[in-house]
Design an enzyme around this catalytic site. Structure first.
Site, PDB file in Angstrom:
ATOM      1  N   GLU A 269       4.545   1.612  -1.402  1.00 37.57           N
ATOM      2  CA  GLU A 269       3.472   1.831  -0.416  1.00 37.57           C
ATOM      3  C   GLU A 269       2.328   0.914  -0.827  1.00 37.57           C
ATOM      4  O   GLU A 269       1.485   1.278  -1.647  1.00 37.57           O
ATOM      5  CB  GLU A 269       3.005   3.296  -0.450  1.00 37.57           C
ATOM      6  CG  GLU A 269       4.072   4.301  -0.076  1.00 37.57           C
ATOM      7  CD  GLU A 269       4.353   4.347   1.422  1.00 37.57           C
ATOM      8  OE1 GLU A 269       3.659   3.644   2.186  1.00 37.57           O
ATOM      9  OE2 GLU A 269       5.253   5.085   1.814  1.00 37.57           O
ATOM     10  N   CYS A 303      -5.841   2.462   2.580  1.00 43.59           N
ATOM     11  CA  CYS A 303      -4.798   1.467   2.866  1.00 43.59           C
ATOM     12  C   CYS A 303      -4.732   1.230   4.376  1.00 43.59           C
ATOM     13  O   CYS A 303      -4.331   0.162   4.824  1.00 43.59           O
ATOM     14  CB  CYS A 303      -3.458   1.917   2.323  1.00 43.59           C
ATOM     15  SG  CYS A 303      -3.068   3.596   2.775  1.00 43.59           S
TER      16      CYS A 303
END
Ligand code: NAD
Length: 516
Positions: A269, A303
């Protein structure tokens, strides 16, 4: 001063979360190991030292792995719904500790108190989700081509799951991984960010209570408070079946290569470079709120933060002017004060990267319509508060192609939707994307196979944040991993196809004869 800040006492919060002088470090269940160096956790909110923490050394590492291996032998035999019950109890404890844990997240990481509490809520939600999934770890059955045979698929636990996490979601990402890993029968070892070790110790303390109350083997859950060198050991260790890594693309690239080299599994990720397309058919009011929250929320350190706005030429000036005005109203300051919109960056390294990006952008031709600056004076003593800024750019600028983990928003103009989609996709990362439009044709094109190439594509909501029910993750340099909802549990298990012959003959597949 708001009531929330006045009532906030870090000492009391640490005490409520069971963080004492003697247990600030690596723990496996209730046992502590700390032969490594001492690190310090400073709050970006006020620059104060929160606590000193003992890290793990090499000898501690092996003990942690051995305890995890031992626990796995027992835990894998527990029926999955019973493991779900363990996760249900963790969810209950998190409800109990929500206020304290949310405050610690806010103070140690610097996100707003609302976001800190929201992060703990996300942990509770994923526990609830995982409890349901614990009764649904199902595989297919299929018809065999041979008479008197039965075929099916089943899933088994992997073993030790290593979890390496970033500073910006210091508690939620652990629970995204652990809740699923545990219902699947795995044991977990968590290497949290060195920037937020206290949040990790607090989570482990909460899980320790569940372990103790259920008389479970301690090695089910460990937190390895250590530097990146111990993190590297976890990556290279054959005994760790799956490494779930959340962090930068730079480190993720190395993790991916090293785990693959030993034929381990990984979930990656990594960084995003998220854009919102604002069409001429967009609801502009909604677009402004979505864009501003996406760009400045968590001081641009998500993110999924919005980094680029791709705006239709017909509404470009209107959007630009309204953004300028909205940025003029932003309140920057202590994130524990709910009247502030923007808190600090995590540390001085992050501040330097913000300044570097602005400098580099200007050199490449970026035209700043809202200038950035590092804030000084009362309330900004930590040195980590920066002004969110906006620049008009070309998508091809090197700095625009790069994820800067700070509140810098880039504006890009487009003429046709095809061009906008091409711009949106023309970056190395592929995490989150959105279109603001009231035009069905535009929305559907954006979501089609000729549309966004990201793992997340939204219509009429921004790029920032996600619900736990969907699989979360992104493509290209974001790493291709998925965590959280949907059928992501499959990543935490190994798949096995079983064929059972209940006849007295041994027919071979594909009609092959083997007569003796
Ligand atoms: P980072 O890559 O610097 O660090 C992440 C973790 O990796 C930390 O725990 C660190 O100690 C560890 N690490 C560093 N070097 C290592 C090594 N050689 N071996 C093993 N572990 C090592 O990232 P960060 O600055 O903490 O976080 C910000 C980044 O994380 C951003 O790029 C952001 O986009 C990304 N992120 C992605 C997601 C997602 O779901 N896609 C979520 C959160 C954050």
């Amino acid at each position: 001063m708001s009531k929330k800040i006045k009532d906030f006492g870090i000492e009391k919060t640490l005490k409520n979360l069971g963080i004492k002088e003697e247990n600030r470090g690596t723990s496996v269940g209730g046992k502590y190991f700390a032969s490594g160096k001492t690190i310090e956790s400073f709050s970006p909110v006020d620059g104060n030292l929160i606590a000193k923490i003992k890290t793990s050394g090499e000898s501690d590492y092996d003990k942690v792995i051995e305890m995890a291996e031992k626990a796995f032998k027992e835990f894998r035999l527990m029926p999955a719904p019973k493991r779900g019950e363990i996760v249900r109890q963790l969810g209950q404890k998190l409800r109990q500790y929500k206020d304290d844990l949310g405050k610690l997240v806010s103070y140690e990481m610097g996100k707003s108190l609302q976001e800190g509490l929201g992060e703990v809520q996300e942990m509770i939600d994923i526990c609830d989700f995982a409890v349901g999934v614990s009764r649904q770890l199902h595989g297919y059955t299929m018809h065999s081509e041979r008479p008197g045979h039965r075929m099916y698929e089943q899933y088994h636990p992997l073993g030790i799951v290593g979890i390496i996490t970033a500073f910006n979601f210091p508690v939620a990402v652990w629970s995204w991984n652990t809740a699923l890993a545990w219902i699947c029968g795995n044991v977990t070892i968590w290497k949290p960010s060195e920037k937020t070790p206290l949040c990790a110790i607090a989570c482990q303390n909460i899980m320790n209570e569940v372990i103790k109350e259920n008389n479970l083997p301690e090695g089910i859950s460990s937190v390895l408070v250590a530097d990146h060198e111990i993190g590297q050991k976890l990556v290279d260790d054959k005994r760790v079946s799956l490494v779930s890594f959340t962090g930068s693309t730079r480190v993720g690239r190395m993790v991916s290569t090293n785990v693959a080299q030993r034929f381990g599994k990984s979930i990656l990720e990594l960084g995003g470079n998220n854009a919102i397309i604002i069409s001429k058919d967009a609801d502009i009011d909604m677009s402004i709120i979505g864009a501003v929250f996406g760009a400045v929320g968590t001081a641009g350190q998500r993110c999924t933060s919005t980094r680029r706005l791709i705006i239709h030429e017909d509404v470009y000036d209107e959007v630009k002017n309204r953004l300028e005005k909205a940025y003029g109203q932003l309140k920057i300051g202590n994130p524990l004060d709910e009247t502030n919109h923007v808190g600090p960056l995590i540390d001085m390294d992050a501040v330097n990267m913000y300044q570097e990006a602005i400098k580099k952008g200007k050199k490449e031709g970026a035209k700043f319509i809202v200038e950035g600056e590092v804030l000084k004076g009362k309330g900004y003593e930590s040195g980590c508060y920066v002004k969110p800024c906006i620049a008009e750019v070309k998508n091809s600028y090197e700095i625009v192609q790069h994820e800067t983990f700070a509140p810098i928003l880039y504006l890009i103009k487009y003429k046709t939707l095809e061009e906008a989609i091409a711009i949106q996709n023309d970056v190395p990362q592929g995490l989150s994307s959105a279109i603001m439009t009231q035009n069905l044709r535009e929305a559907e094109l954006f979501l089609s196979q000729a549309g966004s190439d990201c793992g997340i594509a939204n219509v009429n909501i921004g790029t920032s944040g996600a619900e736990i029910g969907g699989a979360f993750g992104g493509e290209k340099e974001t790493g291709g991993g998925r965590e959280s909802g949907s059928d992501v549990w499959k990543y935490y298990m190994r798949r096995q196809t079983n064929t059972i012959n209940y006849t007295a003959q041994l027919p071979l597949a594909q009609g092959i004869k083997f007569d003796l």
